[in-house]
Scaffold this motif. Sequence first.
Motif, PDB file in Angstrom:
ATOM      1  N   ALA A 118      62.320 -11.540 -15.601  1.00 36.99           N
ATOM      2  CA  ALA A 118      61.034 -10.726 -15.803  1.00 36.99           C
ATOM      3  C   ALA A 118      60.401 -11.224 -17.093  1.00 36.99           C
ATOM      4  O   ALA A 118      60.815  -9.883 -18.216  1.00 36.99           O
ATOM      5  N   PRO A 119      59.670 -11.973 -17.936  1.00 38.95           N
ATOM      6  CA  PRO A 119      59.850 -11.861 -19.509  1.00 38.95           C
ATOM      7  C   PRO A 119      58.392 -10.573 -19.491  1.00 38.95           C
ATOM      8  O   PRO A 119      57.370 -10.063 -18.720  1.00 38.95           O
ATOM      9  N   THR A 120      58.437 -10.245 -21.062  1.00 35.59           N
ATOM     10  CA  THR A 120      57.064  -9.142 -21.180  1.00 35.59           C
ATOM     11  C   THR A 120      56.123  -9.867 -22.043  1.00 35.59           C
ATOM     12  O   THR A 120      56.730 -10.801 -22.564  1.00 35.59           O
ATOM     13  N   ARG A 121      55.155  -9.552 -21.194  1.00 34.18           N
ATOM     14  CA  ARG A 121      53.859 -10.010 -21.630  1.00 34.18           C
ATOM     15  C   ARG A 121      52.887  -9.320 -22.961  1.00 34.18           C
ATOM     16  O   ARG A 121      52.262 -10.143 -24.164  1.00 34.18           O
ATOM     17  N   SER A 122      53.331  -8.211 -23.213  1.00 33.57           N
ATOM     18  CA  SER A 122      52.695  -7.143 -23.957  1.00 33.57           C
ATOM     19  C   SER A 122      52.894  -5.690 -24.110  1.00 33.57           C
ATOM     20  O   SER A 122      54.012  -5.318 -23.697  1.00 33.57           O
ATOM     21  N   PHE A 123      53.102  -5.685 -25.341  1.00 35.15           N
ATOM     22  CA  PHE A 123      53.569  -4.349 -25.982  1.00 35.15           C
ATOM     23  C   PHE A 123      52.842  -3.614 -26.370  1.00 35.15           C
ATOM     24  O   PHE A 123      51.724  -4.037 -27.750  1.00 35.15           O
ATOM     25  N   ARG A 124      52.768  -2.322 -26.747  1.00 33.42           N
ATOM     26  CA  ARG A 124      52.116  -1.170 -27.492  1.00 33.42           C
ATOM     27  C   ARG A 124      52.674   0.001 -27.447  1.00 33.42           C
ATOM     28  O   ARG A 124      53.483   0.481 -26.862  1.00 33.42           O
ATOM     29  N   VAL A 125      52.878   0.486 -28.812  1.00 35.15           N
ATOM     30  CA  VAL A 125      53.228   2.126 -29.572  1.00 35.15           C
ATOM     31  C   VAL A 125      52.074   2.637 -29.736  1.00 35.15           C
ATOM     32  O   VAL A 125      51.037   2.743 -29.834  1.00 35.15           O
ATOM     33  N   LEU A 126      52.058   3.721 -28.762  1.00 32.54           N
ATOM     34  CA  LEU A 126      51.398   4.215 -28.403  1.00 32.54           C
ATOM     35  C   LEU A 126      51.954   6.141 -28.917  1.00 32.54           C
ATOM     36  O   LEU A 126      52.566   5.674 -30.318  1.00 32.54           O
ATOM     37  N   ASP A 127      50.706   7.744 -29.010  1.00 35.73           N
ATOM     38  CA  ASP A 127      50.924   8.266 -29.929  1.00 35.73           C
ATOM     39  C   ASP A 127      52.800   9.064 -29.693  1.00 35.73           C
ATOM     40  O   ASP A 127      53.384   9.251 -30.258  1.00 35.73           O
ATOM     41  N   ALA A 128      53.027   9.073 -28.290  1.00 33.61           N
ATOM     42  CA  ALA A 128      54.363   9.612 -27.999  1.00 33.61           C
ATOM     43  C   ALA A 128      55.011   8.700 -27.231  1.00 33.61           C
ATOM     44  O   ALA A 128      56.370   9.338 -26.734  1.00 33.61           O
ATOM     45  N   SER A 129      54.627   7.275 -26.340  1.00 33.74           N
ATOM     46  CA  SER A 129      55.670   6.576 -25.666  1.00 33.74           C
ATOM     47  C   SER A 129      55.717   5.071 -26.262  1.00 33.74           C
ATOM     48  O   SER A 129      54.336   5.392 -26.488  1.00 33.74           O
ATOM     49  N   CYS A 130      55.692   4.115 -25.424  1.00 36.54           N
ATOM     50  CA  CYS A 130      55.193   3.178 -25.616  1.00 36.54           C
ATOM     51  C   CYS A 130      54.891   2.939 -24.446  1.00 36.54           C
ATOM     52  O   CYS A 130      55.865   2.824 -22.967  1.00 36.54           O
ATOM     53  N   GLU A 131      54.175   1.489 -24.493  1.00 35.56           N
ATOM     54  CA  GLU A 131      54.352   0.461 -22.869  1.00 35.56           C
ATOM     55  C   GLU A 131      55.030  -0.773 -23.250  1.00 35.56           C
ATOM     56  O   GLU A 131      54.363  -1.458 -24.043  1.00 35.56           O
ATOM     57  N   ILE A 132      55.398  -1.608 -22.274  1.00 37.16           N
ATOM     58  CA  ILE A 132      54.885  -2.666 -21.698  1.00 37.16           C
ATOM     59  C   ILE A 132      54.585  -3.525 -20.804  1.00 37.16           C
ATOM     60  O   ILE A 132      54.814  -2.474 -19.751  1.00 37.16           O
ATOM     61  N   ASP A 133      53.744  -4.882 -20.640  1.00 41.26           N
ATOM     62  CA  ASP A 133      53.433  -4.957 -19.680  1.00 41.26           C
ATOM     63  C   ASP A 133      54.997  -6.449 -19.071  1.00 41.26           C
ATOM     64  O   ASP A 133      54.636  -7.055 -20.007  1.00 41.26           O
ATOM     65  N   VAL A 134      54.960  -5.805 -17.870  1.00 39.35           N
ATOM     66  CA  VAL A 134      56.279  -7.715 -17.286  1.00 39.35           C
ATOM     67  C   VAL A 134      56.040  -8.052 -16.403  1.00 39.35           C
ATOM     68  O   VAL A 134      55.442  -7.027 -15.196  1.00 39.35           O
ATOM     69  N   GLU A 135      56.145  -9.519 -16.353  1.00 34.60           N
ATOM     70  CA  GLU A 135      55.790 -10.248 -15.151  1.00 34.60           C
ATOM     71  C   GLU A 135      57.147  -9.287 -14.399  1.00 34.60           C
ATOM     72  O   GLU A 135      58.332 -10.042 -13.779  1.00 34.60           O
ATOM     73  N   LEU A 136      57.076  -8.195 -13.447  1.00 41.12           N
ATOM     74  CA  LEU A 136      58.378  -8.149 -12.858  1.00 41.12           C
ATOM     75  C   LEU A 136      57.450  -7.473 -11.363  1.00 41.12           C
ATOM     76  O   LEU A 136      56.550  -7.012 -10.807  1.00 41.12           O
ATOM     77  N   ASN A 137      57.935  -8.545  -9.809  1.00 41.37           N
ATOM     78  CA  ASN A 137      56.913  -8.032  -9.245  1.00 41.37           C
ATOM     79  C   ASN A 137      57.023  -6.575  -7.846  1.00 41.37           C
ATOM     80  O   ASN A 137      55.705  -6.180  -7.429  1.00 41.37           O
ATOM     81  N   ASN A 138      58.206  -6.553  -7.892  1.00 37.03           N
ATOM     82  CA  ASN A 138      58.818  -5.014  -7.020  1.00 37.03           C
ATOM     83  C   ASN A 138      59.649  -4.253  -8.125  1.00 37.03           C
ATOM     84  O   ASN A 138      60.407  -4.428  -7.095  1.00 37.03           O
ATOM     85  N   PRO A 139      58.794  -3.793  -8.947  1.00 39.68           N
ATOM     86  CA  PRO A 139      59.482  -2.661  -9.667  1.00 39.68           C
ATOM     87  C   PRO A 139      60.084  -1.327  -8.404  1.00 39.68           C
ATOM     88  O   PRO A 139      59.240  -1.341  -7.712  1.00 39.68           O
ATOM     89  N   THR A 140      61.098  -1.151  -8.617  1.00 41.91           N
ATOM     90  CA  THR A 140      61.861   0.178  -7.910  1.00 41.91           C
ATOM     91  C   THR A 140      62.544   1.033  -8.660  1.00 41.91           C
ATOM     92  O   THR A 140      62.903   0.535  -9.972  1.00 41.91           O
ATOM     93  N   THR A 141      63.005   2.149  -8.130  1.00 50.71           N
ATOM     94  CA  THR A 141      63.966   3.526  -9.103  1.00 50.71           C
ATOM     95  C   THR A 141      65.097   2.058  -9.083  1.00 50.71           C
ATOM     96  O   THR A 141      64.913   2.052 -10.591  1.00 50.71           O
TER      97      THR A 141
END
Length: 400
Positions: A118-141
Amino acid sequence: MPVTERLYYSDSHLIEFEARVVDLTDRVSGWTAVVLDRTAFYPTGGGQPSDTGTLDGARVVECIDDGDSGVLHVVQGAAPSRGAAVKGRVDWSRRLDHMQQHTGQHILSQALVKLFNAPTRSFRVLDASCEIDVELNNPTTEIIERAVELANNVIWEDREIAVLNVTSDQAAELPLRKEPARDGELRLIQIEDFDLTPCGGTHAYRTGEVGMIAVRSWERAKGLTRIEFVAGVRALADYRKANKSAREVAALFSTGRDDAPQVAAQMIEEHKDLNRRIRVLEEIAAGGEAEKLLARAEDGVVSEIFDGRDAESLKKLAHALIANSPTVALLASRDRDTARLVFARSADASGDMSALMREACAMLDGRGGGRPDMAQGGGKNVDRLPEALTRALTLLKGAS
Ligand SMILES: [Zn+2]
């Protein structure tokens, strides 16, 4: 030869340096942009915010990548003059935080590729956390936590992180995690036996410096999975915050942190049971109250104003009243800024409750309506409630 030599490319831990001012420009903000012949300041780019720090006495509030024109250091306060030799100092705590988040992202992204392709398409450092957008179809815990576990193992194995400078031809032969965004000489970041990817950011010397990675949440967004994570100092800050909330919630239930969810669930169940019992008791109480009101009713008409009863309670009482035939119930309730009305009649009584309700509500600057045998409404003009009820009573008597 680019205007600014980027010292952070070769040493991400260099925070003090000497340089010469090669250009100065005024910014619309009233501040000054300083271009140096060399810099350790990382400018905003690749999802990573810029460094801050000082140039001699002036505060560097932001750094902007101006491509071949160099790195712009936006300074607040007295800017150094053109040609001057200056001492630069990068804020280390901010740099360390950004390196931990950024290097943590390389590791988490590669863990998602290795385990789930599942490759990562984008990444952002936010104020208190970070986000990545990933090609992952069925995320579960379970899926997310497996990636988190692999990422943390790589961190705790304290693997070496190397910077490799290669030509695009050489890069084409290498198993890169993502395609290079530009041609020419490339800077590759290699995490020992784990990851190889082109990147111009600042990274830890070894994976251990990232500390740890934790995922806060994830959601499906625009066909991708958006994962919110924290690394290093942010993971500790987030743990402290989460622990504080969990302990505060537990204290409300007079229990320990780890028992709070079970105790809270139990109390919610008890609350539902109590509500069911209250509804039953209300029915019984409404029956008793109806008997008393009917005992002093004239011609089977009950007209009454209460204080602070909700519409549901008025309706219950109305139903209890019209169970006795023939009966008309004109009930009202008021609190400081709202008047509520419920009008009802038994099947064998006469009168159009809906028409009476519209008349009464018009006097209250409100609205209401319903069926000929049952209507409800209300308004803001609480002071006119007695008058409105008298009007309804008069109309009812006139019609019968
Ligand atoms: Zn990077």
